[in-house]
Write an enzyme that holds these catalytic residues in place. Structure first.
Site, PDB file in Angstrom:
ATOM      1  N   HIS A 126       0.825  -1.231   0.000  1.00 51.83           N
ATOM      2  CA  HIS A 126       0.000   0.000   0.000  1.00 51.83           C
ATOM      3  C   HIS A 126       0.851   1.270   0.000  1.00 51.83           C
ATOM      4  CE1 HIS A 126      -3.637  -2.268   0.531  1.00 51.83           C
ATOM      5  NE2 HIS A 126      -3.281  -2.738   1.709  1.00 51.83           N
ATOM      6  N   ASP A 163      -2.758 -10.782  -2.244  1.00 53.31           N
ATOM      7  CA  ASP A 163      -3.274 -10.245  -0.978  1.00 53.31           C
ATOM      8  C   ASP A 163      -4.737  -9.840  -1.191  1.00 53.31           C
ATOM      9  OD1 ASP A 163      -2.003  -8.829   1.741  1.00 53.31           O
ATOM     10  OD2 ASP A 163      -3.746  -7.752   0.952  1.00 53.31           O
ATOM     11  N   ASP A 244      -4.357 -12.878   3.578  1.00 60.54           N
ATOM     12  CA  ASP A 244      -5.532 -12.397   4.311  1.00 60.54           C
ATOM     13  C   ASP A 244      -6.845 -12.637   3.567  1.00 60.54           C
ATOM     14  OD1 ASP A 244      -4.554 -10.580   2.473  1.00 60.54           O
ATOM     15  OD2 ASP A 244      -4.498  -8.875   3.854  1.00 60.54           O
TER      16      ASP A 244
HETATM   17 ZN   LIG Z   1      -3.970  -7.247   2.867  1.00 62.54          ZN
END
Ligand SMILES: [Zn+2]
Length: 309
Positions: A126, A163, A244
């Site tokens: 990110h 992810d 995740d």
């Molecule tokens: Zn993540």
């Protein structure tokens, strides 16, 4: 040739407060599971070096780099965004995490190892050029990929990101860099609330609705990622390996399992064997249910070490 495994104890010293999901125990859970699965004896451990300013500056603004690396005890802890706490221990951890990707890239591109895994934190995908975001400070995978382009003169480097969150930082950094093919699957709508509208032939974003399970995930990879990867014929592949999207991970509403991570890793390995001399650098991104994270990483590494079947 064993798998190169990169880590540094400094990655455990960055703590963003009690109850924060991105916590040092994640690294311990992975190491415990690798030990229990008897994989630790089969890998070669390397201590991650500190990334240099020059390596970071390929993908981050100078002023932002200085803000992070010059942060000291005196300033205490500062929230850079609502999820990302810059503490006095963060600079060392973030420099080790980015440095791990650089060293892993060196190990793979100098033929010392075919495959490397970076068990590091903070994660990176990110992080923007000039901004920390979503638990991420430096964009580790982008630092590694830029090193492969600039230091080794590669022309086609793929980054695949499974992810559950969109790798918005990686996309933003490489949006005008056609030497990078970025393939991302992510739950949408969901944090960081972007990526679904991107139109680019070297950014392959695949938004997936909440509740998506293994079958739909595999269909999406087959339909969107694999044709793009075959066409691009990468010379090296980086994996932003976040776990995740696992059904047991309460941060998201996706329903992947270890067998889905095994499958996608096999597909990536196939592409790497075909075009990239098998060269893969994988790095930890998210994954917050400790048991699912440990099991998923062990599964991922077993495939990368060709122990499947
Ligand atoms: Zn993540």
């Amino acid at each position: 040739m064993p798998l190169a495994y990169l880590h540094h104890p400094d990655c455990l010293r960055h703590e963003m407060g009690r109850g924060h999901p991105e916590r040092p125990d994640r690294i311990h859970a992975i190491e415990d599971q690798l030990a229990a699965s008897q994989l630790m004896d089969l890998i070669r451990y390397y201590e991650a070096p500190l990334a240099t300013r020059q390596q970071l500056a390929r993908v981050h603004d100078g002023q932002y780099i200085d803000q992070i690396i010059n942060h000291t005890d005196k300033e205490g802890s500062v929230y850079l965004d609502p999820d990302s706490l810059l503490t006095p221990q963060t600079p060392q951890a973030a420099l080790r995490a980015a440095g791990a990707l650089v060293y892993a890239t060196d190990l793979v591109l100098t033929h010392k190892h075919k495959v490397a895994f970076c068990n590091i934190r903070p994660p990176g995908h990110h992080a923007l050029r000039d901004q920390a975001m979503g638990f991420c400070f430096f964009n580790n995978v982008a630092v590694g990929a830029a090193h492969a382009l600039e230091n080794y003169g590669l022309n086609r480097v793929a980054i695949v990101d499974f992810d559950v969150h969109h790798g918005n930082g990686t996309e933003a950094i490489f949006t005008d860099e056609p030497r990078i093919l970025f393939c991302s699957t992510f739950q949408h709508p969901f944090y960081p609330h972007c990526g679904a509208d991107t139109v680019s032939d070297h950014i392959i974003n695949v938004p997936l609705p909440a509740g998506t399970g293994g079958e739909k995930f595999r269909d999406a990879v087959i339909l969107y990622w694999l044709p793009a990867l075959h066409k691009f014929a990468p010379q090296m592949i980086f994996i932003s390996a976040g776990f995740d999207a696992h059904e047991d991970d309460s941060i998201s509403l996706m329903r992947l399992h270890e067998k889905d991570y095994a499958w996608v890793t096999e597909e990536i390995l196939f592409i790497a064997d075909r075009y990239a001399q098998g060269r893969i650098v994988s790095t930890l991104e998210g994954g917050y249910d400790l048991s699912a994270l440990g099991r998923s990483v062990a599964t991922h590494l077993r495939v990368l070490m060709r122990m499947n079947g």
